[in-house]
Design a protein around this motif. Structure first.
Motif, PDB file in Angstrom:
ATOM      1  N   SER A 154       0.794  -1.357   0.136  1.00  0.00           N
ATOM      2  CA  SER A 154       0.424   0.143   0.267  1.00  0.00           C
ATOM      3  C   SER A 154       0.928   1.559   0.265  1.00  0.00           C
ATOM      4  N   LEU A 155       2.042   1.479   0.859  1.00  0.00           N
ATOM      5  CA  LEU A 155       3.221   2.167   1.089  1.00  0.00           C
ATOM      6  C   LEU A 155       3.509   2.661  -0.304  1.00  0.00           C
ATOM      7  N   MET A 156       4.434   2.016  -1.618  1.00  0.00           N
ATOM      8  CA  MET A 156       4.769   1.594  -2.275  1.00  0.00           C
ATOM      9  C   MET A 156       3.717   2.121  -3.484  1.00  0.00           C
ATOM     10  N   PHE A 157       2.448   1.773  -3.290  1.00  0.00           N
ATOM     11  CA  PHE A 157       1.529   2.121  -4.137  1.00  0.00           C
ATOM     12  C   PHE A 157       1.128   3.554  -4.369  1.00  0.00           C
ATOM     13  N   MET A 158       0.930   3.597  -3.009  1.00  0.00           N
ATOM     14  CA  MET A 158       0.647   5.485  -2.703  1.00  0.00           C
ATOM     15  C   MET A 158       1.616   6.429  -3.006  1.00  0.00           C
ATOM     16  N   SER A 159       3.106   6.099  -2.909  1.00  0.00           N
ATOM     17  CA  SER A 159       3.997   7.122  -3.598  1.00  0.00           C
ATOM     18  C   SER A 159       4.107   6.859  -4.623  1.00  0.00           C
ATOM     19  N   PHE A 160       3.412   5.651  -5.351  1.00  0.00           N
ATOM     20  CA  PHE A 160       3.966   6.138  -6.868  1.00  0.00           C
ATOM     21  C   PHE A 160       2.848   6.996  -7.612  1.00  0.00           C
ATOM     22  N   VAL A 161       1.606   6.699  -6.666  1.00  0.00           N
ATOM     23  CA  VAL A 161       0.184   7.634  -7.415  1.00  0.00           C
ATOM     24  C   VAL A 161       0.702   9.045  -6.749  1.00  0.00           C
ATOM     25  N   LEU A 162       1.267   9.128  -5.877  1.00  0.00           N
ATOM     26  CA  LEU A 162       1.453  10.799  -5.224  1.00  0.00           C
ATOM     27  C   LEU A 162       2.627  11.275  -6.223  1.00  0.00           C
ATOM     28  N   PHE A 163       3.554  10.589  -6.676  1.00  0.00           N
ATOM     29  CA  PHE A 163       4.639  10.960  -8.019  1.00  0.00           C
ATOM     30  C   PHE A 163       4.299  10.920  -8.993  1.00  0.00           C
ATOM     31  N   ILE A 164       3.367  10.355  -9.507  1.00  0.00           N
ATOM     32  CA  ILE A 164       2.348  10.627 -10.837  1.00  0.00           C
ATOM     33  C   ILE A 164       1.888  12.373 -10.613  1.00  0.00           C
ATOM     34  N   SER A 165       0.954  12.263  -9.892  1.00  0.00           N
ATOM     35  CA  SER A 165      -0.232  13.086  -8.880  1.00  0.00           C
ATOM     36  C   SER A 165       0.377  14.445  -9.264  1.00  0.00           C
ATOM     37  N   SER A 166       1.744  14.373  -8.091  1.00  0.00           N
ATOM     38  CA  SER A 166       3.268  15.396  -8.285  1.00  0.00           C
ATOM     39  C   SER A 166       3.367  15.977  -9.462  1.00  0.00           C
ATOM     40  N   MET A 167       3.755  15.214 -10.949  1.00  0.00           N
ATOM     41  CA  MET A 167       4.453  15.648 -11.899  1.00  0.00           C
ATOM     42  C   MET A 167       2.744  15.964 -12.670  1.00  0.00           C
ATOM     43  N   VAL A 168       2.202  14.894 -12.585  1.00  0.00           N
ATOM     44  CA  VAL A 168       0.779  15.912 -13.356  1.00  0.00           C
ATOM     45  C   VAL A 168       0.164  16.736 -13.593  1.00  0.00           C
ATOM     46  N   ILE A 169       0.024  17.305 -11.923  1.00  0.00           N
ATOM     47  CA  ILE A 169      -0.090  18.533 -11.168  1.00  0.00           C
ATOM     48  C   ILE A 169       0.667  19.604 -11.896  1.00  0.00           C
ATOM     49  N   PHE A 170       2.227  19.750 -11.929  1.00  0.00           N
ATOM     50  CA  PHE A 170       3.101  20.334 -12.341  1.00  0.00           C
ATOM     51  C   PHE A 170       3.139  20.611 -13.639  1.00  0.00           C
ATOM     52  N   TYR A 171       2.848  19.718 -14.302  1.00  0.00           N
ATOM     53  CA  TYR A 171       2.994  19.896 -15.955  1.00  0.00           C
ATOM     54  C   TYR A 171       0.951  21.059 -16.456  1.00  0.00           C
ATOM     55  N   SER A 172       0.482  19.936 -15.617  1.00  0.00           N
ATOM     56  CA  SER A 172      -0.988  20.699 -15.992  1.00  0.00           C
ATOM     57  C   SER A 172      -0.671  22.777 -15.993  1.00  0.00           C
ATOM     58  N   LYS A 173      -0.106  23.043 -14.947  1.00  0.00           N
ATOM     59  CA  LYS A 173       0.201  24.094 -14.558  1.00  0.00           C
ATOM     60  C   LYS A 173       0.197  25.249 -16.024  1.00  0.00           C
ATOM     61  N   GLU A 174       1.712  24.577 -16.987  1.00  0.00           N
ATOM     62  CA  GLU A 174       1.586  24.852 -18.794  1.00  0.00           C
ATOM     63  C   GLU A 174       0.135  24.665 -19.136  1.00  0.00           C
ATOM     64  N   TYR A 175      -0.090  23.463 -18.990  1.00  0.00           N
ATOM     65  CA  TYR A 175      -1.136  23.136 -20.693  1.00  0.00           C
ATOM     66  C   TYR A 175      -2.200  23.349 -19.982  1.00  0.00           C
ATOM     67  N   MET A 176      -3.438  23.778 -18.643  1.00  0.00           N
ATOM     68  CA  MET A 176      -4.200  24.313 -18.433  1.00  0.00           C
ATOM     69  C   MET A 176      -3.986  26.203 -18.201  1.00  0.00           C
ATOM     70  N   GLU A 177      -2.942  26.324 -18.642  1.00  0.00           N
ATOM     71  CA  GLU A 177      -2.399  27.837 -19.007  1.00  0.00           C
ATOM     72  C   GLU A 177      -3.947  28.956 -18.731  1.00  0.00           C
ATOM     73  N   GLY A 178      -4.427  28.515 -20.122  1.00  0.00           N
ATOM     74  CA  GLY A 178      -5.287  29.680 -20.887  1.00  0.00           C
ATOM     75  C   GLY A 178      -6.698  29.391 -19.718  1.00  0.00           C
ATOM     76  N   ASP A 179      -6.906  28.431 -19.220  1.00  0.00           N
ATOM     77  CA  ASP A 179      -8.557  27.876 -18.803  1.00  0.00           C
ATOM     78  C   ASP A 179      -8.277  28.789 -17.802  1.00  0.00           C
ATOM     79  N   LEU A 180     -10.030  29.530 -17.288  1.00  0.00           N
ATOM     80  CA  LEU A 180     -10.762  30.139 -16.475  1.00  0.00           C
ATOM     81  C   LEU A 180     -10.951  29.305 -15.272  1.00  0.00           C
TER      82      LEU A 180
END
Length: 576
Positions: free
Chosen positions: A59-85
């Protein structure tokens, strides 16, 4: 300013917890240690409401992977969703999505699993309909309704767990695995997992869910929504009987085969990657059904890494092509977007099982273990044929997008200038290359002893090379007779129609009941039933009662008139 800060705060917070969780998972793995934490929320007389949390290496390893990918996706969204209101709403929805997944991962209790499970279903609906148009609404509806089947079976499993005095399945699973009630719970959990992980016949919602923004697709298809079903079955693998495992194996292999075939006929970039996810989910379910649950978990983690990167690269390409997703418009992207194409190629090769990338360590081991196991010839052929199809559609995708001529607007602004997106992708790239070997050393400290004849050992490599050749040939002859001869299959059973599953799950469920209800409405409510039924009887009685009332109100006048008429009649008789 607030938009940027909420992205960065979420990114830093999730990344920090991910690292913390991974370190603890290593400690728990090395010590073979697990902890169950019980938190009493409410105590009333002799009843207590307790929240249970299971902490073990899985559970801890899967949780770390999910959180790591989520953090990278949110960082990526900062530019991808930039024009979104509504970017704040988007980030909060993603965080709710991740929170639901966390609840599902750390729960040894069916009630709290249901909370996380339903949370994933509801938030995924909100994310799929994020771009508010008809296509998104349809996709959101099919996603939500198909996942409701799994929710219902999970609720039924909860009611069957009443036979054991507690909903903490973790205490009863090993001891009561041969019990009839536990077998029923196993069947219900298996159906729930099949809906969430989009196995046949519930596959059609997965490509439809591509209507969501690309960062959401990266999250959904790598580590959250679709992997929830596989993770749940990994947890419940002890209570699966031999007949249930056989059924799961057949369904998993057919899903893998169907998705591989469908992806070779698809031209939508995101749908090709979505069908590749479906193929890999079928592979995970199949190896889980063969009893190697640790290997299924290993492939779940490695797949999460390269699939998230694949979607991030696809998002970058779509972003640069002004939101076009058709691979026939792409071409020669290696010249204009070299870094993105490098990431795309490496994640594609990891998907194919290129030696020493992350996908190789899990996929090659799964295929060799299948060769070693006592499976029949059909399953064996489908396993390897599906692997060949994976390589085939991957190279077809590379051929269309990266090589050849650029087929879109002459005036374009293709470039690798999206540095925020690229930073997220390059960090992921490091893990795509190295996570496979690191995880294989951690999860399998003692190597598997696989002794096979040379032709079986080389089978994986052989089907991969055949897949590369066929994928290249199909792409190269895109206008010639070969392609035209394939057009028949494109509209037939073996095509991108996913064996008519989208038609069955939408057309059959919607069209026929609606037509039947229309005919019933026309013939009953607006036909004879209306005349002889409720309203008809009411109107007839009302009309008759009005006539009787008229006679009652005017009885003297009527009597006199009738008497006059009778006298006139008698007079006429006398005269003639």
């Amino acid at each position: 300013m607030f938009n940027i800060s909420i992205c960065l705060i979420s990114f830093m917070f999730l990344l920090g917890i991910s690292m913390f969780s991974f370190i603890f998972s290593l400690k728990f793995l090395l010590l073979d240690y697990s902890v169950i934490i019980e938190w009493e929320i409410l105590s009333l007389n002799s009843n207590s409401l307790v929240m249970s949390i299971l902490m073990d290496w899985m559970s801890l390893m899967f949780m770390s992977f999910v959180l790591f990918i989520s953090s990278m996706v949110i960082f990526y969204s900062k530019e991808y969703m930039e024009g979104d209101l509504n970017i704040n709403r988007f980030i909060l929805l993603v965080l709710m999505f991740v929170l639901s997944m966390m609840l599902l991962i750390i729960s040894p209790n069916l009630i709290s699993i249901l909370l996380g499970w339903d949370g994933l279903g509801l938030v995924s609906y909100c994310l799929v309909i994020y771009y508010q148009n008809v296509k998104s609404y349809n996709a959101g509806m099919i996603t939500a309704l198909m996942n409701r089947i799994g929710d219902v079976t999970l609720l039924m499993a909860i009611t069957w767990m009443l036979n054991f005095g507690s909903w903490n399945y973790i205490y009863y699973m090993e001891v009561m695995k041969n019990d009839y009630y536990m077998q029923v719970i196993g069947v219900l959990v298996m159906i729930a997992a099949m809906t969430k992980s989009a196995q046949i016949p519930f596959s059609s919602w997965l490509p439809a869910a591509m209507a969501a923004p690309t960062p959401v697709s990266a999250l959904v298809h790598s580590s959250t929504l679709v992997t929830a079903g596989v993770y749940l079955l990994i947890r419940f693998n002890f209570i699966l009987s031999d007949s249930m495992k056989l059924y799961l194996l057949i369904i998993g292999v057919l899903t893998m085969f169907m998705a591989g075939l469908g992806a070779n006929y698809e031209f939508d970039l995101k749908k090709i990657i979505a069908l590749s996810t479906l193929s890999q989910l079928g592979l995970m379910m199949s190896i889980l059904a063969l009893g190697a649950y640790k290997l299924a978990f290993f492939h779940l983690l490695t797949h999460a890494m390269f699939k998230a990167l694949l979607f991030m690269c696809a998002g970058c390409v779509i972003h640069n092509l002004k939101d076009f997703q058709d691979i026939r418009f792409m071409g020669n992207l290696m010249i204009h977007m070299p870094l993105t194409c490098v990431c795309l190629n490496i994640s594609n090769l990891a998907l194919c099982g290129m030696p020493f990338l992350s996908g190789f360590y899990s996929k090659d081991l799964i295929l060799e273990l299948t060769s070693l196991m006592n499976v029949n010839l059909l399953i064996y052929i489908l396993f390897f044929f599906s692997t060949g199809l994976t390589v085939c559609y991957t190279f077809r995708l590379c051929y269309y997008s990266i090589t050849g001529d650029y087929n879109f607007f002459s005036l374009h602004s293709l470039s690798d200038k999206g540095w925020v997106m690229l930073k997220g992708m390059l960090v992921m790239l490091f893990f795509v290359i190295f996570s496979g070997c690191l995880l294989s050393w951690l999860i399998f400290p003692t190597p598997y002893m696989i002794c096979l004849p040379l032709w079986m050992k080389m089978m994986t490599l052989l089907v991969s090379f055949i897949g590369v050749f066929i994928g290249y040939e199909i792409s190269k002859f895109s206008i010639t007779w070969f392609s035209k001869s394939l057009m028949f299959y494109n509209y037939s059973f073996f095509s991108g129609h996913m064996w008519f599953l989208p038609h069955i799950s939408t057309f059959f469920i919607n069209y026929f009941p609606l037509m039947l209800s229309y005919k019933l409405f026309k013939n009953f409510d607006q036909g004879w039933n209306e005349y002889f039924g409720g309203q008809g009887i009411y109107l007839n009685l009302k009309k008759n009662s009005l006539i009787f009332q008229f006679f009652q109100n005017n009885n003297m006048k009527i009597f006199l008139v009738l008497m006059v008429l009778w006298l006139m009649f008698l007079l006429l008789l006398l005269l003639f």
